[in-house]
Design a protein around this motif. Structure first.
Motif, short mmCIF file in Angstrom:
data_model
loop_
_atom_site.label_atom_id
_atom_site.label_comp_id
_atom_site.label_asym_id
_atom_site.label_seq_id
_atom_site.Cartn_x
_atom_site.Cartn_y
_atom_site.Cartn_z
N HIS A 95 0.84 -1.20 0.00
CA HIS A 95 0.00 0.00 0.00
C HIS A 95 0.88 1.26 0.00
O HIS A 95 1.01 1.93 1.02
N PRO A 96 1.53 1.58 -1.10
CA PRO A 96 2.33 2.81 -1.16
C PRO A 96 1.45 4.03 -1.02
O PRO A 96 0.28 4.01 -1.43
N MET A 97 1.98 5.08 -0.45
CA MET A 97 1.19 6.28 -0.17
C MET A 97 1.80 7.52 -0.81
O MET A 97 1.87 8.58 -0.20
N LEU A 145 -12.98 -7.04 -8.00
CA LEU A 145 -12.11 -5.92 -7.61
C LEU A 145 -11.94 -5.84 -6.11
O LEU A 145 -10.96 -5.25 -5.62
N ASN A 146 -12.90 -6.36 -5.35
CA ASN A 146 -12.84 -6.28 -3.89
C ASN A 146 -12.05 -7.45 -3.32
O ASN A 146 -12.60 -8.37 -2.71
N VAL A 147 -10.76 -7.43 -3.54
CA VAL A 147 -9.86 -8.47 -3.04
C VAL A 147 -8.69 -7.79 -2.36
O VAL A 147 -8.50 -6.57 -2.47
N GLN A 148 -7.89 -8.57 -1.65
CA GLN A 148 -6.73 -8.01 -0.98
C GLN A 148 -5.75 -7.47 -2.01
O GLN A 148 -5.45 -8.11 -3.02
N ILE A 149 -5.25 -6.26 -1.75
CA ILE A 149 -4.35 -5.60 -2.68
C ILE A 149 -2.93 -6.11 -2.48
O ILE A 149 -2.45 -6.21 -1.35
#
Length: 340
Positions: free
Chosen positions: A20-22, A243-247
């Motif tokens: 999860h880069p920010m 699309l609603n899966v773990q990133i």
């Protein structure tokens, strides 16, 4: 010495991981002036690097310590390594938009080094049509997307004959007070804030904790409204989908562009806004994509839409740096054949 960081800004550091880069990024395409080429563009870059002048905002480095009670703060990098932050890249032949976007996709994937100020800029040449590109990425803890675009725009001019413009990382000719950061701190245990007031570190940490605690009641109210489906800026009713899966960390993006005037005409014809048109385009693209895969949910998809909360500023002035935005949950109406 540390300058305090707002709870909203520090959340982007606390929530960051490899998956999860920010950071945010921007890509701009330019055509060299008539008679100029890649060599001239590189000469401009080399000249700016030789000046070694960096705006105060881009000297800010994130750090936390026992003195700040573990809270994130900003310190000034007085010996910044521009060779790390400003880089030169060239595209492989044939140098089209596909090759450019593939390169930018790879550049965007890497995390920024927290041991340094949190930004990078890449000058990219090798486009077959003679143009060159500038890609810049900067951490969300420093600025939001609107501020980042204003930062890049401040170094540009509509006059192609104008020279000696500051590079995107250099201070403006007329430095705005809202973007200044004191670099020389006194030795009495205090630091000077950007508005001139002395700030003691323990007090700054306490204020940061209070700010974070102050977010909890508003967050609880928002979640309660979403849970009971009473509307608001958050929705918990998004359907399950592909699309609603773990990133994960291995993902890429694709991009397309449309003339802004075309979007304005569509918005005017339907008495809507450009934002409405963009959301409708996203809705249609997602519906077609998922329908082709036979994976379109019966219920509509819900999008999280960022909304700028910045107040209008007078012409010639910039808004404050940092983050100033909210989010809304938007029903994309993907369950309808024709949302209109």
């Amino acid at each position: 010495m540390l300058l305090p960081m707002s709870p909203a800004d520090s959340m982007f550091l606390l929530g960051e991981s490899r998956e999860h880069p920010m950071h945010v990024g921007g890509l701009a395409l330019f055509a060299p002036p008539e008679g100029a080429g890649a060599r001239d563009v590189r000469a401009m870059l080399d000249a700016a690097l030789t000046r070694a002048d960096v705006a105060p905002l881009l000297r800010k480095r994130a750090r936390r310590s026992l003195a700040s009670l573990g809270q994130w703060g900003w310190e000034t990098d007085k010996d910044i390594d521009l060779g790390h932050h400003v880089r030169h890249d060239a595209l492989p032949a044939p140098g089209g938009l596909a090759e450019l976007l593939e390169l930018v996709s790879r550049l965007h994937a890497g995390l920024l080094d927290r041991g340094r100020p949190l930004w990078e800029m890449h000058l990219i040449e090798g486009l077959a049509d003679g143009r060159f590109a500038v890609y810049m990425k900067i951490h969300h803890a420093l600025v939001d997307g609107v501020s980042a675009m204003k930062l890049l725009r401040s170094a540009l001019s509509e006059d192609s004959d104008l020279r000696e413009m500051p590079a995107p990382w250099e201070p403006l000719v007329r430095e705005r007070p809202s973007l200044t950061l004191v670099t020389d701190a006194p030795d009495d245990g205090t630091v000077e804030g950007s508005r001139g007031g002395p700030l003691d570190l323990p007090g700054a940490a306490v204020r940061a904790v209070r700010g974070a605690v102050g977010l909890l009641p508003a967050l609880a109210t928002t979640v309660d409204r979403a849970w009971h489906e009473r509307g608001g800026s958050l929705s918990l009713a998004a359907p399950k989908s592909i699309l609603n899966v773990q990133i994960g960390g291995a993902r890429r993006f694709a991009a397309r562009s449309w003339p802004i005037e075309r979007l304005r005409l569509v918005a005017k014809a339907d008495d809507a806004t450009i934002n409405d048109v963009v959301l409708a385009m996203c809705s249609g693209a997602l519906r077609n994509y998922m329908d082709d895969l036979d994976a379109l949910p019966v219920d509509p998809l819900i999008a999280m839409v960022p909304v700028s909360l910045r107040r209008a500023v007078e012409e010639g002035q910039e808004g404050k740096a940092g983050n100033d935005f909210g989010v809304l949950s938007c029903n994309l109406a993907t369950h309808l054949d024709d949302p209109a």
